[in-house]
Design a protein around this motif. Structure first.
Motif, PDB file in Angstrom:
ATOM      1  N   LYS A  56       0.813  -1.212   0.000  1.00  0.00           N
ATOM      2  CA  LYS A  56       0.000   0.000   0.000  1.00  0.00           C
ATOM      3  C   LYS A  56       0.855   1.274   0.000  1.00  0.00           C
ATOM      4  O   LYS A  56       0.428   2.328   0.473  1.00  0.00           O
ATOM      5  CB  LYS A  56      -0.965   0.017   1.194  1.00  0.00           C
ATOM      6  CG  LYS A  56      -1.944  -1.147   1.182  1.00  0.00           C
ATOM      7  CD  LYS A  56      -2.873  -1.101   2.373  1.00  0.00           C
ATOM      8  CE  LYS A  56      -3.922  -2.200   2.314  1.00  0.00           C
ATOM      9  NZ  LYS A  56      -3.377  -3.558   2.245  1.00  0.00           N
ATOM     10  N   ARG A  57       2.031   1.175  -0.546  1.00  0.00           N
ATOM     11  CA  ARG A  57       2.886   2.357  -0.657  1.00  0.00           C
ATOM     12  C   ARG A  57       2.290   3.333  -1.661  1.00  0.00           C
ATOM     13  O   ARG A  57       1.683   2.929  -2.653  1.00  0.00           O
ATOM     14  CB  ARG A  57       4.281   1.962  -1.108  1.00  0.00           C
ATOM     15  CG  ARG A  57       5.130   1.272  -0.057  1.00  0.00           C
ATOM     16  CD  ARG A  57       6.518   1.020  -0.629  1.00  0.00           C
ATOM     17  NE  ARG A  57       7.154   2.273  -1.026  1.00  0.00           N
ATOM     18  CZ  ARG A  57       8.061   2.369  -2.001  1.00  0.00           C
ATOM     19  NH1 ARG A  57       8.415   1.306  -2.678  1.00  0.00           N
ATOM     20  NH2 ARG A  57       8.599   3.530  -2.301  1.00  0.00           N
ATOM     21  N   THR A  58       2.496   4.619  -1.412  1.00  0.00           N
ATOM     22  CA  THR A  58       2.043   5.655  -2.332  1.00  0.00           C
ATOM     23  C   THR A  58       3.230   6.462  -2.844  1.00  0.00           C
ATOM     24  O   THR A  58       4.281   6.521  -2.205  1.00  0.00           O
ATOM     25  CB  THR A  58       1.041   6.610  -1.669  1.00  0.00           C
ATOM     26  OG1 THR A  58       1.659   7.215  -0.523  1.00  0.00           O
ATOM     27  CG2 THR A  58      -0.215   5.880  -1.232  1.00  0.00           C
ATOM     28  N   HIS A  59       3.036   7.071  -3.985  1.00  0.00           N
ATOM     29  CA  HIS A  59       4.074   7.919  -4.584  1.00  0.00           C
ATOM     30  C   HIS A  59       3.369   9.023  -5.362  1.00  0.00           C
ATOM     31  O   HIS A  59       2.358   8.778  -6.021  1.00  0.00           O
ATOM     32  CB  HIS A  59       4.965   7.098  -5.509  1.00  0.00           C
ATOM     33  CG  HIS A  59       6.069   7.894  -6.125  1.00  0.00           C
ATOM     34  ND1 HIS A  59       7.045   8.512  -5.383  1.00  0.00           N
ATOM     35  CD2 HIS A  59       6.336   8.178  -7.431  1.00  0.00           C
ATOM     36  CE1 HIS A  59       7.870   9.137  -6.199  1.00  0.00           C
ATOM     37  NE2 HIS A  59       7.468   8.951  -7.432  1.00  0.00           N
ATOM     38  N   TYR A  60       3.915  10.244  -5.248  1.00  0.00           N
ATOM     39  CA  TYR A  60       3.284  11.395  -5.884  1.00  0.00           C
ATOM     40  C   TYR A  60       4.291  12.160  -6.738  1.00  0.00           C
ATOM     41  O   TYR A  60       5.473  12.215  -6.416  1.00  0.00           O
ATOM     42  CB  TYR A  60       2.723  12.353  -4.819  1.00  0.00           C
ATOM     43  CG  TYR A  60       1.634  11.759  -3.975  1.00  0.00           C
ATOM     44  CD1 TYR A  60       1.910  11.105  -2.782  1.00  0.00           C
ATOM     45  CD2 TYR A  60       0.296  11.855  -4.367  1.00  0.00           C
ATOM     46  CE1 TYR A  60       0.903  10.552  -2.009  1.00  0.00           C
ATOM     47  CE2 TYR A  60      -0.720  11.315  -3.599  1.00  0.00           C
ATOM     48  CZ  TYR A  60      -0.404  10.659  -2.428  1.00  0.00           C
ATOM     49  OH  TYR A  60      -1.416  10.119  -1.662  1.00  0.00           O
ATOM     50  N   ALA A  61       3.778  12.789  -7.774  1.00  0.00           N
ATOM     51  CA  ALA A  61       4.600  13.731  -8.523  1.00  0.00           C
ATOM     52  C   ALA A  61       4.879  14.938  -7.631  1.00  0.00           C
ATOM     53  O   ALA A  61       4.044  15.311  -6.797  1.00  0.00           O
ATOM     54  CB  ALA A  61       3.872  14.169  -9.788  1.00  0.00           C
ATOM     55  N   ASP A  62       6.034  15.542  -7.803  1.00  0.00           N
ATOM     56  CA  ASP A  62       6.398  16.699  -6.984  1.00  0.00           C
ATOM     57  C   ASP A  62       5.362  17.818  -7.103  1.00  0.00           C
ATOM     58  O   ASP A  62       5.099  18.541  -6.145  1.00  0.00           O
ATOM     59  CB  ASP A  62       7.768  17.230  -7.409  1.00  0.00           C
ATOM     60  CG  ASP A  62       8.892  16.294  -7.020  1.00  0.00           C
ATOM     61  OD1 ASP A  62      10.004  16.436  -7.575  1.00  0.00           O
ATOM     62  OD2 ASP A  62       8.674  15.417  -6.154  1.00  0.00           O
ATOM     63  N   SER A  63       4.770  17.943  -8.273  1.00  0.00           N
ATOM     64  CA  SER A  63       3.837  19.045  -8.525  1.00  0.00           C
ATOM     65  C   SER A  63       2.533  18.927  -7.742  1.00  0.00           C
ATOM     66  O   SER A  63       1.809  19.917  -7.600  1.00  0.00           O
ATOM     67  CB  SER A  63       3.528  19.129 -10.022  1.00  0.00           C
ATOM     68  OG  SER A  63       2.972  17.904 -10.484  1.00  0.00           O
ATOM     69  N   VAL A  64       2.232  17.723  -7.236  1.00  0.00           N
ATOM     70  CA  VAL A  64       0.961  17.546  -6.514  1.00  0.00           C
ATOM     71  C   VAL A  64       1.178  17.085  -5.072  1.00  0.00           C
ATOM     72  O   VAL A  64       0.208  17.020  -4.306  1.00  0.00           O
ATOM     73  CB  VAL A  64       0.040  16.540  -7.242  1.00  0.00           C
ATOM     74  CG1 VAL A  64      -0.163  16.953  -8.688  1.00  0.00           C
ATOM     75  CG2 VAL A  64       0.578  15.120  -7.153  1.00  0.00           C
TER      76      VAL A  64
END
Length: 125
Positions: A56-64
């Motif tokens: 259940k790891r998450t990852h986001y773009a820097d812009s969001v």
């Protein structure tokens, strides 16, 4: 194969919140990672966020990062994208994507096998 259907797009003012939803059907037991991408005319489809199945790891773009939150419902096979403090530059068609072969984070569109039809998000200033 996994079928993906997005909903929740629309027109909002800058600073508001919006929730996108994606329902997965078909071979959902194969689904490892679910993610969101976005695209504006004339530009490449870009990564927004993703969440793995097992850890259940998450990852986001820097812009969001810090404004958007991805969340999965593993029972109902849905994935939401809560968009807070939206900006005009968030305007795009948002796509839900599924990765079936590997349960690892990836921001590359080439890592995802299945795609939804997209939902338009327009942020006015």
């Amino acid at each position: 194969q996994v079928q993906l259907v997005e909903s929740g797009g629309g027109l909002v003012q800058a600073g508001a919140s919006l929730r996108l939803s994606c329902v997965a059907s078909g071979s959902t037991f194969d689904t490892k990672v679910l993610g969101w991408f976005r695209q504006v005319p004339g530009k490449d489809r870009e990564f927004v966020a993703c969440q793995t199945g097992g850890s259940k790891r998450t990852h986001y773009a820097d812009s969001v990062a810090g404004r958007f939150t991805i969340s999965r419902d593993y029972v109902n096979n849905t994935v939401d994208l809560l968009m807070n403090s939206v900006k005009p530059e968030d305007t795009a068609v948002y796509y839900c994507a599924a990765r079936r072969w590997f349960d690892t984070i990836s921001p590359s569109r080439n890592a995802y096998e299945d795609w939804g039809q997209g939902t338009q998000v327009t942020v006015s200033s």
